[in-house]
Enzyme design. Structure first.
Site, PDB file in Angstrom:
ATOM      1  N   GLY A  87      -9.980   8.663 -12.052  1.00  0.00           N
ATOM      2  CA  GLY A  87     -10.503   9.142 -10.772  1.00  0.00           C
ATOM      3  C   GLY A  87     -11.802   8.501 -10.319  1.00  0.00           C
ATOM      4  O   GLY A  87     -12.547   9.089  -9.526  1.00  0.00           O
TER       5      GLY A  87
ATOM      6  N   ARG B 194      12.797  13.304  -8.178  1.00  0.00           N
ATOM      7  CA  ARG B 194      11.629  12.856  -7.393  1.00  0.00           C
ATOM      8  C   ARG B 194      11.506  13.667  -6.107  1.00  0.00           C
ATOM      9  O   ARG B 194      10.410  13.976  -5.656  1.00  0.00           O
ATOM     10  CB  ARG B 194      11.787  11.380  -7.004  1.00  0.00           C
ATOM     11  CG  ARG B 194      11.445  10.442  -8.108  1.00  0.00           C
ATOM     12  CD  ARG B 194      11.316   9.007  -7.599  1.00  0.00           C
ATOM     13  NE  ARG B 194      11.310   8.086  -8.721  1.00  0.00           N
ATOM     14  CZ  ARG B 194      10.272   7.852  -9.518  1.00  0.00           C
ATOM     15  NH1 ARG B 194       9.127   8.451  -9.296  1.00  0.00           N
ATOM     16  NH2 ARG B 194      10.358   7.020 -10.525  1.00  0.00           N
TER      17      ARG B 194
ATOM     18  N   ASN C 293      -3.620   3.774   0.282  1.00  0.00           N
ATOM     19  CA  ASN C 293      -3.573   3.469  -1.146  1.00  0.00           C
ATOM     20  C   ASN C 293      -4.536   2.336  -1.440  1.00  0.00           C
ATOM     21  O   ASN C 293      -4.831   1.523  -0.564  1.00  0.00           O
ATOM     22  CB  ASN C 293      -2.151   3.036  -1.538  1.00  0.00           C
ATOM     23  CG  ASN C 293      -2.013   2.773  -3.032  1.00  0.00           C
ATOM     24  OD1 ASN C 293      -2.534   3.534  -3.866  1.00  0.00           O
ATOM     25  ND2 ASN C 293      -1.328   1.694  -3.394  1.00  0.00           N
TER      26      ASN C 293
ATOM     27  N   HIS D 194      -4.944  -0.842  -4.202  1.00  0.00           N
ATOM     28  CA  HIS D 194      -4.195  -1.574  -5.224  1.00  0.00           C
ATOM     29  C   HIS D 194      -5.084  -2.687  -5.774  1.00  0.00           C
ATOM     30  O   HIS D 194      -5.737  -3.392  -5.004  1.00  0.00           O
ATOM     31  CB  HIS D 194      -2.904  -2.152  -4.622  1.00  0.00           C
ATOM     32  CG  HIS D 194      -2.070  -2.833  -5.650  1.00  0.00           C
ATOM     33  ND1 HIS D 194      -1.367  -2.147  -6.609  1.00  0.00           N
ATOM     34  CD2 HIS D 194      -1.862  -4.144  -5.910  1.00  0.00           C
ATOM     35  CE1 HIS D 194      -0.742  -3.010  -7.406  1.00  0.00           C
ATOM     36  NE2 HIS D 194      -1.034  -4.229  -7.001  1.00  0.00           N
TER      37      HIS D 194
ATOM     38  N   SER E  46      -7.094  -4.379  -2.587  1.00  0.00           N
ATOM     39  CA  SER E  46      -6.661  -4.173  -1.197  1.00  0.00           C
ATOM     40  C   SER E  46      -6.513  -2.685  -0.928  1.00  0.00           C
ATOM     41  O   SER E  46      -5.943  -1.959  -1.745  1.00  0.00           O
ATOM     42  CB  SER E  46      -5.276  -4.802  -0.964  1.00  0.00           C
ATOM     43  OG  SER E  46      -5.218  -6.136  -1.421  1.00  0.00           O
TER      44      SER E  46
ATOM     45  N   GLU F 238       7.840   0.831   0.845  1.00  0.00           N
ATOM     46  CA  GLU F 238       7.889  -0.219  -0.180  1.00  0.00           C
ATOM     47  C   GLU F 238       6.631  -0.139  -1.052  1.00  0.00           C
ATOM     48  O   GLU F 238       5.514  -0.046  -0.529  1.00  0.00           O
ATOM     49  CB  GLU F 238       7.958  -1.583   0.524  1.00  0.00           C
ATOM     50  CG  GLU F 238       8.451  -2.696  -0.366  1.00  0.00           C
ATOM     51  CD  GLU F 238       8.552  -4.014   0.408  1.00  0.00           C
ATOM     52  OE1 GLU F 238       8.354  -5.053  -0.200  1.00  0.00           O
ATOM     53  OE2 GLU F 238       8.796  -3.963   1.634  1.00  0.00           O
TER      54      GLU F 238
ATOM     55  N   ASP G 195       3.349  -0.624  -3.070  1.00  0.00           N
ATOM     56  CA  ASP G 195       2.185  -1.515  -2.933  1.00  0.00           C
ATOM     57  C   ASP G 195       2.347  -2.479  -1.755  1.00  0.00           C
ATOM     58  O   ASP G 195       2.080  -3.684  -1.862  1.00  0.00           O
ATOM     59  CB  ASP G 195       1.931  -2.291  -4.243  1.00  0.00           C
ATOM     60  CG  ASP G 195       1.608  -1.353  -5.397  1.00  0.00           C
ATOM     61  OD1 ASP G 195       0.991  -0.302  -5.145  1.00  0.00           O
ATOM     62  OD2 ASP G 195       1.990  -1.654  -6.537  1.00  0.00           O
TER      63      ASP G 195
END
Ligand code: GAR
Length: 204
Positions: free
Chosen positions: A12, A59, A101, A103, A130, A137, A139
């Site tokens: 975290g 999921r 997100n 990455h 990034s 899709e 990442d």
């Protein structure tokens, strides 16, 4: 007041960088009860919740429970910060345009895991991180900001990861701030920031 919910699976440190940047983080949710970041968040008086993925057989069922937990905090922005679960299309669609997100690579290079080892093996001379809007899709998705760092001759995975992580902690709070300030515009899959704000950073 705008509201951010952050999803984590472990340490975290990116979540911590957002909190320390003064961003309005209202909740931190993890799929793992042992995620170290939960203690930090609780210590800062931020609401925490655990939705254990192992409690769900599909999921879809996990993502539905996760969405219910997220929605309970009425976020304007949902931030994935080392959240190591692949999300279903329906979860991604639900938060489309409100889901970021980070990455640890210069996307579209090295999506997936072990990005630093793969960058070293490929012999790239620049590596980095990034922040992007999340699409179905993995990442992948419109890039908000990237930071590049040099790959040095005696680097190993740990050294390179630490150099990249320091930049993650700079660009992720910046991207979240732009989002909350309504400065991000997506046109044809490309993100522009309103005003004169550089969307790239080089940290030698
Ligand atoms: C960060 O390096 C983040 O970029 C990466 O996990 C780490 C989490 O660290 N995310 C991914 O690889 C997503 N594909 P943190 O828990 O200390 O923020």
């Amino acid at each position: 007041m705008k509201r951010i919910v952050i999803l984590i699976s472990g340490r975290g440190s990116n979540m911590q960088a957002m909190v320390e940047a003064g961003l309005p983080v209202v909740a931190v949710i993890s799929n793992r009860a042992d995620a170290a970041g939960l203690a930090y968040a609780a210590g800062r008086g931020i609401a925490t919740a655990v939705v254990p993925h192992r409690d769900y057989t599909t999921r879809e069922a996990f993502d539905a429970a996760l969405a219910q937990a997220v929605d309970g905090y009425r976020p304007d922005l949902v931030v994935l910060a080392g959240f190591m679960r692949i999300l279903t299309d329906s979860f991604v669609r639900r938060y489309q345009g409100h889901l970021l997100n980070i990455h640890p690579s210069l996307l579209p290079a090295f999506p997936g895991l072990e990005t630093h080892a793969r960058a070293l093996a490929a012999g790239v001379k620049l590596h980095g991180c990034s922040v992007h809007f999340v699409t179905a899709e993995l990442d992948h998705g419109p890039i908000v900001i990237q930071a590049a760092v040099p790959v040095l001759p005696h680097d190993d995975e740990a050294k390179l990861a630490a150099r990249v992580l320091a930049q993650e902690h700079r660009i992720y709070p910046q991207a979240a701030r732009w989002f909350l300030d309504g400065k991000l515009v997506i046109e044809g899959g490309v993100v522009r920031v309103e005003g004169d704000h550089p969307q790239q950073l080089y940290a030698p």
